[in-house]
Design an enzyme around this catalytic site. Structure first.
Site, PDB file in Angstrom:
ATOM      1  N   ASP A 110      41.216   4.510  21.762  1.00  0.00           N
ATOM      2  CA  ASP A 110      40.203   3.778  22.516  1.00  0.00           C
ATOM      3  C   ASP A 110      38.825   4.276  22.079  1.00  0.00           C
ATOM      4  O   ASP A 110      38.472   5.434  22.310  1.00  0.00           O
ATOM      5  CB  ASP A 110      40.422   4.022  24.006  1.00  0.00           C
ATOM      6  CG  ASP A 110      39.446   3.251  24.896  1.00  0.00           C
ATOM      7  OD1 ASP A 110      38.464   2.677  24.367  1.00  0.00           O
ATOM      8  OD2 ASP A 110      39.653   3.238  26.118  1.00  0.00           O
ATOM      9  N   ALA A 111      38.044   3.400  21.453  1.00  0.00           N
ATOM     10  CA  ALA A 111      36.733   3.805  20.923  1.00  0.00           C
ATOM     11  C   ALA A 111      35.788   4.290  22.014  1.00  0.00           C
ATOM     12  O   ALA A 111      34.832   5.021  21.726  1.00  0.00           O
ATOM     13  CB  ALA A 111      36.097   2.642  20.164  1.00  0.00           C
ATOM     14  N   ALA A 139      34.488  -5.278  20.087  1.00  0.00           N
ATOM     15  CA  ALA A 139      34.439  -6.485  20.924  1.00  0.00           C
ATOM     16  C   ALA A 139      35.605  -6.429  21.902  1.00  0.00           C
ATOM     17  O   ALA A 139      36.769  -6.453  21.504  1.00  0.00           O
ATOM     18  CB  ALA A 139      34.527  -7.737  20.055  1.00  0.00           C
ATOM     19  N   TYR A 224      24.308 -11.952  18.095  1.00  0.00           N
ATOM     20  CA  TYR A 224      24.275 -13.395  17.868  1.00  0.00           C
ATOM     21  C   TYR A 224      23.166 -13.971  18.733  1.00  0.00           C
ATOM     22  O   TYR A 224      22.908 -13.504  19.844  1.00  0.00           O
ATOM     23  CB  TYR A 224      25.623 -14.026  18.219  1.00  0.00           C
ATOM     24  CG  TYR A 224      25.687 -15.520  17.963  1.00  0.00           C
ATOM     25  CD1 TYR A 224      25.605 -16.032  16.671  1.00  0.00           C
ATOM     26  CD2 TYR A 224      25.827 -16.414  19.020  1.00  0.00           C
ATOM     27  CE1 TYR A 224      25.669 -17.397  16.430  1.00  0.00           C
ATOM     28  CE2 TYR A 224      25.899 -17.783  18.791  1.00  0.00           C
ATOM     29  CZ  TYR A 224      25.810 -18.266  17.499  1.00  0.00           C
ATOM     30  OH  TYR A 224      25.864 -19.620  17.262  1.00  0.00           O
ATOM     31  N   TYR A 234      24.875 -18.486  26.508  1.00  0.00           N
ATOM     32  CA  TYR A 234      25.024 -17.334  25.623  1.00  0.00           C
ATOM     33  C   TYR A 234      23.807 -16.424  25.680  1.00  0.00           C
ATOM     34  O   TYR A 234      23.799 -15.439  26.412  1.00  0.00           O
ATOM     35  CB  TYR A 234      25.305 -17.785  24.174  1.00  0.00           C
ATOM     36  CG  TYR A 234      25.806 -16.629  23.340  1.00  0.00           C
ATOM     37  CD1 TYR A 234      27.178 -16.407  23.204  1.00  0.00           C
ATOM     38  CD2 TYR A 234      24.941 -15.715  22.743  1.00  0.00           C
ATOM     39  CE1 TYR A 234      27.656 -15.325  22.482  1.00  0.00           C
ATOM     40  CE2 TYR A 234      25.412 -14.634  22.028  1.00  0.00           C
ATOM     41  CZ  TYR A 234      26.764 -14.442  21.897  1.00  0.00           C
ATOM     42  OH  TYR A 234      27.224 -13.347  21.210  1.00  0.00           O
ATOM     43  N   LEU A 272      30.985 -18.097  14.565  1.00  0.00           N
ATOM     44  CA  LEU A 272      32.299 -18.188  13.933  1.00  0.00           C
ATOM     45  C   LEU A 272      33.386 -18.272  15.003  1.00  0.00           C
ATOM     46  O   LEU A 272      33.157 -17.947  16.176  1.00  0.00           O
ATOM     47  CB  LEU A 272      32.560 -16.972  13.046  1.00  0.00           C
ATOM     48  CG  LEU A 272      31.732 -16.854  11.768  1.00  0.00           C
ATOM     49  CD1 LEU A 272      31.986 -15.516  11.092  1.00  0.00           C
ATOM     50  CD2 LEU A 272      32.071 -17.993  10.807  1.00  0.00           C
ATOM     51  N   VAL A 273      34.568 -18.662  14.576  1.00  0.00           N
ATOM     52  CA  VAL A 273      35.717 -18.683  15.471  1.00  0.00           C
ATOM     53  C   VAL A 273      36.216 -17.258  15.666  1.00  0.00           C
ATOM     54  O   VAL A 273      36.630 -16.599  14.709  1.00  0.00           O
ATOM     55  CB  VAL A 273      36.856 -19.551  14.905  1.00  0.00           C
ATOM     56  CG1 VAL A 273      38.040 -19.555  15.869  1.00  0.00           C
ATOM     57  CG2 VAL A 273      36.368 -20.976  14.656  1.00  0.00           C
ATOM     58  N   THR A 274      36.131 -16.774  16.878  1.00  0.00           N
ATOM     59  CA  THR A 274      36.689 -15.481  17.246  1.00  0.00           C
ATOM     60  C   THR A 274      37.410 -15.663  18.575  1.00  0.00           C
ATOM     61  O   THR A 274      37.226 -16.667  19.260  1.00  0.00           O
ATOM     62  CB  THR A 274      35.602 -14.400  17.415  1.00  0.00           C
ATOM     63  OG1 THR A 274      34.772 -14.747  18.533  1.00  0.00           O
ATOM     64  CG2 THR A 274      34.731 -14.278  16.168  1.00  0.00           C
TER      65      THR A 274
END
Length: 396
Positions: A110-111, A139, A224, A234, A272-274
C-alpha cells in the site's frame, strides 16, 4: 480456466494475463521504435502497474535505459480467480526487463503506508543508491491516513450546486440526462485527502530522509484540466479541488528541491479511458466524442504516446522543460486545440441514443475499457485454457 470479462458497472472484476502481457509488449515496442530518450537513469514510479505510471516506467526503462523501481498493490490469483490487471502488467514488464538486462524491481504494498515507503527506500539504497526521477501516479478511491488511521473515501461530485448534463452507459449505448448532487464539505475534504498531494509530499520527505533522493532529482505527478464541457463535474468539482492541492504541493516541493538542483512538476495530461474516468458522469460520453475527432485528425494518443512526449519533448527537452503560466507541463495541448473543442461543442447537442454510435467512437471507448483488463486484444485466444496464477520476477 477460460477467462472472460465480468463487469459490474464501470468495474471489470476479471483480468486476462495474456492480454495484459501483449499490451505491455506493444507499449514496449512503441518506445523501442522511437529515438532514445536522454533522460533519467534511476527511476521510482509510485503507482506503476497501470495507466500513466506504467507508461512512464516503460518509457524510462526501454527509452532511456533506466533502472526502475515500481510500487503497486499486490494481487493474488487462485485457480478460480484472476489477479488484477496491474499485477499482470507488472509481471510482463518485469519479465521483459529481465530479458533485456535492465535493472528492475517491484515493491508490492500500500503506497500510503510508511512501511511501504521505508521498504522502498531500503531497496533503492541497496540496489540503486539513489533515484533521479520520482513519478507519483497513484489513483484510488480510498486512503487510510498513516498517522490517525482514519479512512477517507473520495467522491466525484460538483461543488455548490447539483450538476445536470448528458451521460452514456457505454455498455448499452444509452444516452440519458444525469443529475449529480453537490458534495458536502466533508466529502470535499475527504477527496482532497485521497487524491491531493499529501501522500506525494510524504514520499519525497521519506526518500530525502533516507538519503536516496539525488540532489538534482525531478519529481512529477499527473493532473487533468479538460474542456469547459466537463468543468463543473471535474475541474470545478471535488476532484478538481484535489488537483488544486496536488498542484500546490508541486510548487512547495519545487521550492524544497530547487536548492539542490531538483524540480517538481505537475503534468496535465489528455483525457483517456481509465477506470476512474469511466466512473464519472458525462466524461465517458465526452471522451467517446473526443476519440472520434482526434482519430480522424490523426492526433489521438494513448498513455504510451503521451508518456514518450512527456519525457522526450518536455521533461528532458534539449532547451529545458516548457511550462505554462502556472508552472505546469502540458501534454493536453492536442486535446484542447480550438478546432478539436469546436467540433466537440458542435456535435454534443446532437448526441442521443440513436446517434451516439455514428457521431462518437463509443465502440473505441468500450474496446479501450476492456483493454484496461487485458481483453479485446488482437492475437489473444480468449477461448484458451489460461493459468491465472502469474509470478512477478524481482518482487520485493
Amino acid at each position: 480456466m477460460i477467462i472472460k470479462p465480468r463487469t459490474r458497472g464501470f468495474i471489470c472484476t476479471t483480468a486476462h494475463p495474456a492480454g495484459c502481457a501483449q499490451q505491455v509488449l506493444e507499449q514496449i515496442g512503441y518506445i523501442r521504435a522511437r529515438p532514445s530518450v536522454k533522460g533519467p537513469q534511476r527511476v521510482l514510479v509510485i503507482g506503476a502497474s497501470t495507466g500513466y505510471g506504467l507508461a512512464s516506467r516503460i518509457t524510462a526503462a526501454f527509452g532511456a535505459g533506466a533502472a526502475t523501481v515500481g510500487v503497486y498493490r499486490p494481487s493474488t490469483a487462485t485457480a478460480v480467480r484472476t489477479a488484477s490487471a496491474g499485477w499482470y502488467n507488472s509481471a510482463a514488464f518485469e519479465q521483459a526487463a529481465l530479458e533485456t538486462d535492465l535493472s528492475s524491481y517491484s515493491v508490492c504494498g500500500d503506497a500510503f503506508t510508511q512501511e511501504t515507503k521505508e521498504r522502498t527506500a531500503d531497496l533503492i539504497r541497496r540496489e540503486l543508491g539513489q533515484v533521479d526521477l520520482v513519478i507519483y501516479s497513484v489513483a484510488t478511491g480510498r486512503r487510510t491516513d498513516p498517522v490517525t488511521g482514519q479512512v477517507h473515501n473520495s467522491v466525484l461530485k460538483p461543488i455548490g450546486e447539483p450538476y445536470t448534463n448528458k451521460t452514456v452507459n457505454f455498455h448499452t449505448g444509452e444516452v440519458s440526462q444525469v443529475t449529480v448532487d453537490a458534495a458536502t464539505e466533508q466529502e470535499i475534504d475527504a477527496t482532497v485527502q485521497v487524491m491531493g498531494g499529501e501522500d506525494w509530499q510524504l514520499w519525497i520527505d521519506s526518500l530525502k530522509a533516507a538519503g536516496v533522493l539525488a540532489d538534482n532529482a525531478i519529481t512529477l505527478a499527473f493532473s487533468y484540466i479538460g474542456p469547459e464541457l466537463t468543468q463543473e463535474i471535474y475541474r470545478k468539482g471535488t476532484i478538481g479541488r484535489a488537483k488544486d492541492h496536488l498542484e500546490a504541493t508541486a510548487r512547495l516541493l519545487d521550492s524544497q528541491l530547487a536548492p539542490g538542483g531538483g524540480r517538481a512538476y505537475v503534468a496535465v495530461s489528455k483525457g483517456l479511458v481509465t477506470q476512474s474516468s469511466s466512473a464519472l458522469p458525462v466524461v465517458p460520453l465526452y471522451i467517446s466524442l473526443l476519440y472520434k475527432i482526434m482519430k480522424e485528425q490523426g492526433t489521438h494518443e494513448g498513455c504510451i504516446e503521451q508518456a514518450y512526449r512527456l519525457f522526450n519533448e518536455r521533461l528532458y527537452a534539449a532547451g529545458g522543460t516548457p511550462v505554462d503560466e502556472n508552472g505546469r507541463i502540458r501534454i493536453d495541448d492536442r486535446e484542447l486545440e480550438p478546432a478539436v473543442q469546436a467540433e466537440v461543442d458542435r456535435l454534443w447537442a446532437q448526441l442521443a441514443t440513436g446517434t451516439v454510435n455514428e457521431l462518437s467512437d463509443l465502440h473505441g471507448y468500450r474496446e479501450a475499457f476492456f483493454q484496461l483488463f487485458g481483453f479485446e486484444t488482437a492475437g489473444i485466444d480468449y477461448e484458451a485454457d489460461t493459468d491465472p496464477v502469474v509470478a512477478v520476477p524481482n518482487r520485493f
